[in-house]
Scaffold this motif. Structure first.
Motif, mmCIF file in Angstrom:
data_model
loop_
_atom_site.group_PDB
_atom_site.id
_atom_site.type_symbol
_atom_site.label_atom_id
_atom_site.label_comp_id
_atom_site.label_asym_id
_atom_site.label_seq_id
_atom_site.Cartn_x
_atom_site.Cartn_y
_atom_site.Cartn_z
ATOM 1 N N ALA A 63 -12.880 38.274 2.404
ATOM 2 C CA ALA A 63 -13.644 39.289 1.666
ATOM 3 C C ALA A 63 -13.138 39.510 0.244
ATOM 4 N N THR A 64 -12.027 38.904 -0.121
ATOM 5 C CA THR A 64 -11.458 39.119 -1.461
ATOM 6 C C THR A 64 -12.379 38.576 -2.538
ATOM 7 N N ASP A 65 -12.636 39.405 -3.551
ATOM 8 C CA ASP A 65 -13.400 38.989 -4.729
ATOM 9 C C ASP A 65 -12.477 39.169 -5.934
ATOM 10 N N PHE A 66 -12.061 38.071 -6.540
ATOM 11 C CA PHE A 66 -11.079 38.149 -7.619
ATOM 12 C C PHE A 66 -11.632 38.838 -8.858
ATOM 13 N N ALA A 94 -16.077 29.593 -3.323
ATOM 14 C CA ALA A 94 -16.619 30.720 -4.084
ATOM 15 C C ALA A 94 -15.508 31.531 -4.747
ATOM 16 N N GLN A 95 -14.391 31.694 -4.061
ATOM 17 C CA GLN A 95 -13.275 32.440 -4.660
ATOM 18 C C GLN A 95 -12.673 31.688 -5.840
ATOM 19 N N VAL A 96 -12.620 30.374 -5.760
ATOM 20 C CA VAL A 96 -12.133 29.588 -6.901
ATOM 21 C C VAL A 96 -13.082 29.741 -8.084
ATOM 22 N N PHE A 124 -8.816 20.291 1.184
ATOM 23 C CA PHE A 124 -9.148 21.681 1.483
ATOM 24 C C PHE A 124 -10.265 22.122 0.533
ATOM 25 N N ALA A 125 -11.091 23.056 0.982
ATOM 26 C CA ALA A 125 -12.202 23.523 0.153
ATOM 27 C C ALA A 125 -11.715 24.131 -1.158
ATOM 28 N N GLY A 126 -10.681 24.949 -1.081
ATOM 29 C CA GLY A 126 -10.159 25.575 -2.294
ATOM 30 C C GLY A 126 -9.591 24.558 -3.265
ATOM 31 N N SER A 127 -8.863 23.595 -2.748
ATOM 32 C CA SER A 127 -8.268 22.569 -3.604
ATOM 33 C C SER A 127 -9.335 21.690 -4.236
ATOM 34 N N ALA A 128 -10.359 21.332 -3.461
ATOM 35 C CA ALA A 128 -11.431 20.502 -3.996
ATOM 36 C C ALA A 128 -12.105 21.189 -5.184
ATOM 37 N N ARG A 129 -12.351 22.499 -5.048
ATOM 38 C CA ARG A 129 -13.013 23.216 -6.142
ATOM 39 C C ARG A 129 -12.080 23.383 -7.330
ATOM 40 N N LEU A 130 -10.796 23.584 -7.079
ATOM 41 C CA LEU A 130 -9.839 23.685 -8.180
ATOM 42 C C LEU A 130 -9.735 22.373 -8.945
ATOM 43 N N LEU A 131 -9.736 21.257 -8.237
ATOM 44 C CA LEU A 131 -9.694 19.955 -8.912
ATOM 45 C C LEU A 131 -10.915 19.761 -9.802
#
Length: 219
Positions: A63-66, A94-96, A124-131
């Motif tokens: 649920a975190t929205d940065f 989405a968080q990234v 990982f989903a987060g890593s893929a979006r960060l890349l």
């Protein structure tokens, strides 16, 4: 100009140690920052390093929205100049994207730390979006080592010291789990030994399966 920077590497290469050091360096110069982490080995609301350092941190959940996090803090009068985001591989895509918006529209530096691939060598989903979105991707220079002495490039999941290749993508564990412990553990391996599924324990010929011995003989 603010940046989104992704610091990545295998387990055991000092990511969390660097995250804590960067937080110290920036706060020592009067910058206001927030520490975030998710599923740290030390438990919720902690950011810990294998060197023994452990500090309070804000736990990231689904649920975190940065964007909301930074806006709320600034509305309360807090200085938010940078974010330290550890275990970023566990963040959603989405968080990234929210982190990218924080950088672009609020001029906040974001320093994200994480591993890129899971125990099956899948992103990982987060890593893929960060890349895909990061202004810079920095591979950490502290090299974790495979049991054979080669540079470790892959993360292996183990049970009783034996590599497993099936299961949920996210299972919390550490590289310090003993071979006789029922808990899930992790070990960093070079590509060759990850492919052959040879861990430190199974590297002893007496504990290797016939199939593994055959594979090594053919290699």
């Amino acid at each position: 100009m603010a940046e989104l920077v992704f610091f990545c590497g295998t387990m055991d290469c000092g990511k969390s140690t660097l995250a804590l050091q960067m937080h110290h360096n920036h706060t020592a110069r009067g910058r206001g920052g927030v520490l975030f982490t998710r599923d740290d080995r030390a438990g919720e609301h902690r950011l810990s390093s294998r060197l023994g350092l452990s500090v309070p941190a804000h736990e990231v959940t689904d649920a975190t929205d940065f964007w909301d996090e930074v806006v709320a803090r600034r509305t309360r009068g807090e200085a938010v100049d940078f974010l330290i985001c550890d275990e970023a591989q566990f963040y959603s895509a989405a968080q990234v994207e929210q982190l990218g918006r924080v950088v672009d529209d609020l001029d906040v530096d974001v320093f994200a730390f994480g591993i890129t691939t899971d125990f099956r060598t899948r992103l990982f989903a987060g890593s893929a979006r960060l890349l895909a979105l990061a202004d810079r991707v920095e591979t950490l220079q502290v090299q974790a080592l495979c049991w054979c002495g080669a540079r470790a490039t892959h993360n292996a999941r183990t049970v009783h010291g034996v590599m497993v290749v099936e299961g949920e993508q996210v299972v919390i564990g550490d590289v310090a789990v003993a071979a006789d412990d029922d808990a899930v553990g992790y070990e960093v391996l070079c590509r060759r030994h990850h492919r052959l599924q040879v861990t430190a324990l199974s590297s002893h010929a007496g504990s290797m399966s016939p199939q593994t011995l055959d594979m090594l003989a053919e290699d």
